[in-house]
Every structure is written in C-alpha cells, then in structure tokens.
Design a protein around this motif. Sequence first.
Motif, short mmCIF file in Angstrom:
data_model
loop_
_atom_site.label_atom_id
_atom_site.label_comp_id
_atom_site.label_asym_id
_atom_site.label_seq_id
_atom_site.Cartn_x
_atom_site.Cartn_y
_atom_site.Cartn_z
N VAL A 173 13.52 -15.34 102.40
CA VAL A 173 12.31 -14.88 103.11
C VAL A 173 12.74 -14.22 104.41
CG1 VAL A 173 10.11 -15.57 104.10
CG2 VAL A 173 11.00 -16.76 102.08
N ARG A 174 12.46 -12.93 104.54
CA ARG A 174 12.85 -12.18 105.74
C ARG A 174 11.58 -11.80 106.49
NH1 ARG A 174 18.18 -10.63 105.12
NH2 ARG A 174 19.01 -10.88 103.01
N GLN A 175 11.05 -12.76 107.21
CA GLN A 175 9.82 -12.56 107.98
C GLN A 175 9.98 -13.20 109.35
OE1 GLN A 175 6.70 -14.24 105.56
NE2 GLN A 175 6.17 -12.26 104.68
N ASP A 176 9.01 -12.92 110.17
CA ASP A 176 8.98 -13.54 111.48
C ASP A 176 8.66 -15.03 111.33
OD1 ASP A 176 8.94 -13.19 114.47
OD2 ASP A 176 6.94 -14.07 114.15
N VAL A 177 9.13 -15.84 112.27
CA VAL A 177 8.93 -17.29 112.19
C VAL A 177 7.46 -17.63 112.18
CG1 VAL A 177 9.43 -19.49 113.31
CG2 VAL A 177 11.14 -17.68 113.32
N GLU A 178 6.67 -16.94 112.95
CA GLU A 178 5.24 -17.26 113.02
C GLU A 178 4.55 -16.95 111.69
OE1 GLU A 178 1.31 -16.32 115.80
OE2 GLU A 178 3.29 -15.52 116.33
N LEU A 179 4.93 -15.84 111.04
CA LEU A 179 4.34 -15.53 109.73
C LEU A 179 4.71 -16.59 108.70
CD1 LEU A 179 4.87 -11.66 109.58
CD2 LEU A 179 2.76 -12.90 110.06
N MET A 180 5.97 -17.02 108.71
CA MET A 180 6.36 -18.08 107.78
C MET A 180 5.61 -19.37 108.08
SD MET A 180 10.45 -17.62 107.13
CE MET A 180 10.95 -17.48 108.84
N TYR A 181 5.37 -19.66 109.36
CA TYR A 181 4.63 -20.86 109.74
C TYR A 181 3.22 -20.82 109.17
CZ TYR A 181 1.73 -23.82 112.73
OH TYR A 181 0.80 -24.72 113.20
N TRP A 182 2.54 -19.66 109.31
CA TRP A 182 1.17 -19.56 108.81
C TRP A 182 1.13 -19.63 107.27
CZ3 TRP A 182 -2.60 -20.97 111.47
CH2 TRP A 182 -2.68 -20.73 112.83
N GLU A 183 2.16 -19.13 106.62
CA GLU A 183 2.21 -19.26 105.16
C GLU A 183 2.34 -20.73 104.75
OE1 GLU A 183 2.17 -18.27 101.16
OE2 GLU A 183 1.56 -17.15 102.95
N VAL A 184 3.16 -21.49 105.51
CA VAL A 184 3.28 -22.92 105.24
C VAL A 184 1.95 -23.62 105.48
CG1 VAL A 184 4.38 -25.07 106.01
CG2 VAL A 184 5.76 -23.02 105.67
N MET A 185 1.24 -23.24 106.54
CA MET A 185 -0.06 -23.84 106.81
C MET A 185 -1.06 -23.51 105.71
SD MET A 185 0.36 -25.61 109.53
CE MET A 185 2.05 -25.87 109.02
N ARG A 186 -0.99 -22.29 105.17
CA ARG A 186 -1.90 -21.93 104.07
C ARG A 186 -1.61 -22.79 102.84
NH1 ARG A 186 -2.04 -19.20 99.52
NH2 ARG A 186 0.19 -18.72 99.64
N LEU A 187 -0.34 -23.01 102.55
CA LEU A 187 0.02 -23.84 101.41
C LEU A 187 -0.40 -25.29 101.64
CD1 LEU A 187 3.57 -22.37 100.68
CD2 LEU A 187 1.48 -22.01 99.36
#
Length: 383
Positions: free
Chosen positions: A353-367
């Motif tokens: 996953v090559r994304q910004d840390v904040e975007l990855m954080y929000w994806e984890v929160m969505r899951l």
Amino acid sequence: MRRGQANFEEDSQKQPAVGHWKTLMPSKGSKEEPETGCQDAGGGDETQSTEQLNVSRLRSSSVEIREKGSEFLKEELHKAQKELKLKDKECERLSKVREQLEQELEELTASLFEEAHKMVREANTKQAASEKQLREARGKIDMLQAEVTALKTLVITSTPSSPNRELHPQLQSPSKAVFRKGHGRNKSTSSAMVSAASQNVTPEPVSHECKEVDSILFAEFQAWKESPTLDKSCSFLDRIYREDVGPCLDFTKQELSELVRVAVEQNTLTIEPVASQTLPVVKVSAEECGGPNGFRSQIVTKCALSGLPRTCKHRIMLGDSGNYYYISPSCRARITAVCNFFTYIRYIQQGLVRQDVELMYWEVMRLRREMSLAKLGFYPSEM
C-alpha cells in the motif's frame, strides 16, 4: 633283578658242597687235605657274605632308584596337572572373552540396524514435510501473485487526487455502493440488478459525512505503521481485537467460532457460494457441518455458527480439512468484514500500500466500522 639274585644264591649254595666233596675225596697227604678243606670253607663264607652284601646294595639301590623315579614321575605329573589347570583357566577366559565379543557384536549390529531404520524414518518424515511445505508455498505464491495483481489495479492506481472508487466505496453514492459489495462471480446477475435498480430507484443526493481523527487511535496506528506486525500484543491490534474482531467472531457455537478465528488469522479460511445443482440431502452431514457436505440450491438449513435455521447461501472450509460448514448471510457478513480488515493490514505489512498514513488510517477505520455494523446484524441484502 630277582632272577639274577636267585641264580647268585644257587651258585653260593653249591660251592660249599663242592668244598665238602673235596675233603671227603682220598688224597696222598692226609694231613694237608683237612687244612685245605677248612680254607675252602672260610673263603666260601667270605664270598657268600660279599655276594649277600652286593645283593643288599643292589636291592637298596633299586629301591632308591624306584623311589626317585616315582618322585620324578609325581613331580612331572604335578607339573602337567598345573599346566592343564592353567590351560583350562586360559580356555575359560578366552571363551568368556569370545562370548563378550559376540554379545557386543550382536548389540552393535542391533543398534546399527535400529539407527539405520530411525534415520530412514526421519528422512521419510522430513521428505513428506518438505513436500507438504513446498505445495503450501506454491499455493501461497499463486495466491499472493493474484492478490498483488488485484492490488495493483485497486490500490496502487488510487491517489488522493483521483481515488479509486472500487477501493473507497464511501465515495460512491449509496444506491451504487449497495450493489458493489460482496462476491462478484455472477457478473450478469449483478449487472441486471444494477440496471433494474437504476431504472426503479430515484437518485438520492450524496451525503457527505464529517470526520475527525482520534489522536489516540492515530498515534497507535502510526506506532504500528513504523514496524507492522500481526502480533496481538501491540496496542493497535490489541484494541481492535478487543473492540471489533473478538465480538464480531463471537458466535453461539464457541468451539467452531474459535476455529474460524484461527483460520482467519492464518489466512486459511475459504468462503464459497453454494452452487445451483440440487443434490440429495445427507442428514448426517447436515447435523455435523450445518448442512449437507455437497452442493445444493438455496435451502433452509441449520447455520453451523449460530445454530439457527436460516437460508444458507454460502459455506466455509477451514484450511485443508475438506469439511464444509453452511453459514447464514449474517455470519458470512461478519466473517467477511474481519477478513477484509486482515487482508488490508497484511498488504500494509508487505509494503504493497503506497498511500499517505492518514489515508491508510481512514481505510482502517472504515473496515472497523464494517465490522461493527456486521456484529450488530447489518449486512447488504445481496449477501
């Protein structure tokens, strides 16, 4: 010796008789003849005593010789007996040494054969384990290659400026997002449902929700992101296990629930839809696995996880056991939500996953939100 002595005695007895004959015989000098007879008688006595002395000497010497011979023979016999005893002891010692060597040789042979059989068994066991690991590794490689291919199309092409709507369903409209979740194997059915929905459902305005980063959760995620791991001891995963994963996989059948959790963590759980072919119902399999161990159409059967009679459209298999368990749509939604979460954090751990840390954080929160909704009983209608 006895014969010699007897002859000698006979000769000695005959000589005095000859002397007497000489005295009795007439001779010219009658006065001198008696003197000669006396002289002959005295000489005969001396010779007789001498001979007797010689005989006694011979007897004593023969006795001494006999005694010495017997002593010599006794000594030789004693020596021979001692030698025989020594030889017997040596033979006994050698026989013991031979028996000991034979016993050691038998033990050594038995231990060598046992060690050889043990090495062969260990080699066969290691070979079987290596072959099994090779097959598992090849299967994992194929699975990872497929996941990487799918990830490239979903994740790597997504950027903050142009996000991938397949990866971020929250960016889609609610009417479209409903039909994009779940398995996409029956594409024709899904497209028909989408087209029908687009004709019958009126478009609704897209609702924009407000979001705010929780500082504690974000700090825990950042700390985990520095060294990603699947160990539950870290604070980030420990919180998710306690708040989301544990409750989401907590079913009525506790034993099977634990097996499902382990299979999800080890990425060995398989979910597949039930085929449309109708096969005869096997009651034993239905009781053991929550449904018949075969393909059936949609039937009302007993869910293996909840224990309730439900319409089970899917079934699960744990590892390579070969046993299938029919599950209800609600249980399938809960398991799928947890699997989606683990899949995403595995991608992060592998550096895909090559994304910004904040975007990855929000994806984890969505899951996490999907797991929360699933454990509360909310799931899409197509499940």
